[in-house]
Design a protein around this motif. Structure first.
Motif, PDB file in Angstrom:
ATOM      1  N   MET A  44     -18.384 -11.441  -8.256  1.00  0.00           N
ATOM      2  CA  MET A  44     -19.614 -10.911  -7.665  1.00  0.00           C
ATOM      3  C   MET A  44     -19.380  -9.570  -7.006  1.00  0.00           C
ATOM      4  N   LYS A  45     -20.471  -8.906  -6.698  1.00  0.00           N
ATOM      5  CA  LYS A  45     -20.420  -7.629  -5.997  1.00  0.00           C
ATOM      6  C   LYS A  45     -19.982  -7.857  -4.558  1.00  0.00           C
ATOM      7  N   TYR A  46     -19.467  -6.806  -3.950  1.00  0.00           N
ATOM      8  CA  TYR A  46     -18.931  -6.889  -2.598  1.00  0.00           C
ATOM      9  C   TYR A  46     -19.961  -7.418  -1.601  1.00  0.00           C
ATOM     10  N   THR A  47     -21.183  -6.890  -1.636  1.00  0.00           N
ATOM     11  CA  THR A  47     -22.206  -7.314  -0.678  1.00  0.00           C
ATOM     12  C   THR A  47     -22.580  -8.786  -0.870  1.00  0.00           C
ATOM     13  N   GLU A  48     -22.596  -9.227  -2.104  1.00  0.00           N
ATOM     14  CA  GLU A  48     -22.894 -10.637  -2.369  1.00  0.00           C
ATOM     15  C   GLU A  48     -21.756 -11.521  -1.854  1.00  0.00           C
ATOM     16  N   TRP A  49     -20.521 -11.074  -2.006  1.00  0.00           N
ATOM     17  CA  TRP A  49     -19.370 -11.809  -1.512  1.00  0.00           C
ATOM     18  C   TRP A  49     -19.441 -11.967   0.009  1.00  0.00           C
ATOM     19  N   LEU A  50     -19.830 -10.903   0.713  1.00  0.00           N
ATOM     20  CA  LEU A  50     -19.987 -10.981   2.169  1.00  0.00           C
ATOM     21  C   LEU A  50     -21.017 -12.044   2.540  1.00  0.00           C
ATOM     22  N   ARG A  51     -22.112 -12.069   1.794  1.00  0.00           N
ATOM     23  CA  ARG A  51     -23.162 -13.060   2.057  1.00  0.00           C
ATOM     24  C   ARG A  51     -22.634 -14.482   1.853  1.00  0.00           C
ATOM     25  N   TRP A  52     -21.850 -14.699   0.785  1.00  0.00           N
ATOM     26  CA  TRP A  52     -21.292 -16.024   0.503  1.00  0.00           C
ATOM     27  C   TRP A  52     -20.315 -16.443   1.601  1.00  0.00           C
ATOM     28  N   LEU A  53     -19.490 -15.524   2.092  1.00  0.00           N
ATOM     29  CA  LEU A  53     -18.568 -15.853   3.178  1.00  0.00           C
ATOM     30  C   LEU A  53     -19.339 -16.199   4.449  1.00  0.00           C
ATOM     31  N   ASP A  54     -20.402 -15.448   4.747  1.00  0.00           N
ATOM     32  CA  ASP A  54     -21.231 -15.747   5.916  1.00  0.00           C
ATOM     33  C   ASP A  54     -21.896 -17.115   5.787  1.00  0.00           C
ATOM     34  N   GLU A  55     -22.374 -17.441   4.596  1.00  0.00           N
ATOM     35  CA  GLU A  55     -22.994 -18.747   4.377  1.00  0.00           C
ATOM     36  C   GLU A  55     -21.969 -19.876   4.524  1.00  0.00           C
ATOM     37  N   LEU A  56     -20.734 -19.628   4.123  1.00  0.00           N
ATOM     38  CA  LEU A  56     -19.681 -20.622   4.301  1.00  0.00           C
ATOM     39  C   LEU A  56     -19.422 -20.858   5.785  1.00  0.00           C
ATOM     40  N   ILE A  57     -19.376 -19.809   6.569  1.00  0.00           N
ATOM     41  CA  ILE A  57     -19.156 -19.935   8.018  1.00  0.00           C
ATOM     42  C   ILE A  57     -20.281 -20.749   8.645  1.00  0.00           C
ATOM     43  N   VAL A  58     -21.512 -20.451   8.293  1.00  0.00           N
ATOM     44  CA  VAL A  58     -22.662 -21.195   8.833  1.00  0.00           C
ATOM     45  C   VAL A  58     -22.581 -22.660   8.443  1.00  0.00           C
ATOM     46  N   ALA A  59     -22.247 -22.930   7.185  1.00  0.00           N
ATOM     47  CA  ALA A  59     -22.161 -24.310   6.707  1.00  0.00           C
ATOM     48  C   ALA A  59     -21.020 -25.072   7.387  1.00  0.00           C
ATOM     49  N   LEU A  60     -19.933 -24.402   7.725  1.00  0.00           N
ATOM     50  CA  LEU A  60     -18.828 -25.073   8.436  1.00  0.00           C
ATOM     51  C   LEU A  60     -19.216 -25.424   9.864  1.00  0.00           C
ATOM     52  N   GLU A  61     -20.176 -24.684  10.437  1.00  0.00           N
ATOM     53  CA  GLU A  61     -20.627 -24.955  11.808  1.00  0.00           C
ATOM     54  C   GLU A  61     -21.528 -26.184  11.883  1.00  0.00           C
ATOM     55  N   VAL A  80     -18.552 -25.807  -0.780  1.00  0.00           N
ATOM     56  CA  VAL A  80     -17.171 -25.486  -0.384  1.00  0.00           C
ATOM     57  C   VAL A  80     -16.941 -25.956   1.047  1.00  0.00           C
ATOM     58  N   ALA A  81     -17.927 -25.749   1.918  1.00  0.00           N
ATOM     59  CA  ALA A  81     -17.811 -26.206   3.308  1.00  0.00           C
ATOM     60  C   ALA A  81     -17.658 -27.720   3.372  1.00  0.00           C
ATOM     61  N   LEU A  82     -18.414 -28.445   2.579  1.00  0.00           N
ATOM     62  CA  LEU A  82     -18.274 -29.905   2.553  1.00  0.00           C
ATOM     63  C   LEU A  82     -16.878 -30.318   2.088  1.00  0.00           C
ATOM     64  N   THR A  83     -16.354 -29.624   1.104  1.00  0.00           N
ATOM     65  CA  THR A  83     -15.015 -29.918   0.607  1.00  0.00           C
ATOM     66  C   THR A  83     -13.983 -29.695   1.709  1.00  0.00           C
ATOM     67  N   ILE A  84     -14.113 -28.607   2.443  1.00  0.00           N
ATOM     68  CA  ILE A  84     -13.181 -28.321   3.541  1.00  0.00           C
ATOM     69  C   ILE A  84     -13.312 -29.371   4.634  1.00  0.00           C
ATOM     70  N   LYS A  85     -14.533 -29.725   4.993  1.00  0.00           N
ATOM     71  CA  LYS A  85     -14.763 -30.709   6.051  1.00  0.00           C
ATOM     72  C   LYS A  85     -14.206 -32.083   5.686  1.00  0.00           C
ATOM     73  N   LYS A  86     -14.310 -32.467   4.424  1.00  0.00           N
ATOM     74  CA  LYS A  86     -13.832 -33.785   3.992  1.00  0.00           C
ATOM     75  C   LYS A  86     -12.312 -33.832   3.857  1.00  0.00           C
ATOM     76  N   SER A  87     -11.689 -32.694   3.793  1.00  0.00           N
ATOM     77  CA  SER A  87     -10.243 -32.634   3.644  1.00  0.00           C
ATOM     78  C   SER A  87      -9.563 -33.083   4.934  1.00  0.00           C
ATOM     79  N   GLU A  88      -8.459 -33.792   4.779  1.00  0.00           N
ATOM     80  CA  GLU A  88      -7.697 -34.233   5.952  1.00  0.00           C
ATOM     81  C   GLU A  88      -6.706 -33.172   6.413  1.00  0.00           C
ATOM     82  N   ARG A  89      -6.116 -32.442   5.460  1.00  0.00           N
ATOM     83  CA  ARG A  89      -5.123 -31.419   5.780  1.00  0.00           C
ATOM     84  C   ARG A  89      -5.361 -30.166   4.955  1.00  0.00           C
TER      85      ARG A  89
END
Length: 169
Positions: A151-168, A22-31
């Protein structure tokens, strides 16, 4: 992975992708555009912090819907619009966007109520082939191009955190 309800499947189901893709998709997007819905009003503040980080690190435009601007102080003066009006604008390839620089090529949804998000995504799937749609919600959206699995709430938090790390990276 298949959609959460087999009765809602079609030839073009959402592809479930991990946060790194998902992070790669966001990064490759122009807008890219992040659509933040009213459900964020019921979420803990740590989720709001994650959403703001994703928007900033992904260099995304923002559309605030359903009163979501009430809780996100950092984005309070951004584009406030109804979901249905936004979907109608996004369908139009000639729409100039909020900043006048043209329509968006990637639209991410988070916090939009499922019943309206599903209908909006279905409309974009059928009438906006120029867009790619992503949902970062806790539940699978079969009408999106890319979605997280249910997914469960705690797993969702982990996925959002992993997305933030991948965007960095």
């Amino acid at each position: 992975m298949t959609a959460w309800n087999p009765a809602l499947t079609s030839i073009r189901n959402a592809t479930v992708m991990p946060p790194e893709m998902v992070a790669l998709t966001i990064k490759k997007s122009e807008r890219p555009l992040m659509v933040v819905g009213s459900l964020v009003n019921d979420l803990p503040h740590d989720i709001l912090d994650r959403i703001v980080k994703i928007i900033k690190k992904g260099k995304m435009g923002v559309a605030l819907t359903g009163g979501s601007s009430l809780r996100i102080n950092e984005l309070r003066r951004k584009n406030i619009i109804g979901v249905i009006e936004l979907v109608n604008n996004l369908k139009n390839p000639d729409w100039e966007g909020f900043d006048g620089n043209g329509n968006y090529d990637l639209v991410c949804f988070i916090g939009v109520p499922y019943y309206i998000g599903s209908q909006g995504l279905s409309t974009l799937k059928a009438f906006a082939p120029h867009l790619k749609t992503v949902t970062l919600c806790r539940y699978m959206h079969p009408n999106a191009d890319i979605s997280y699995p249910s997914m469960k709430y705690t797993e969702w938090l982990r996925w959002l955190d992993e997305l933030i790390v991948a965007l960095e990276q």
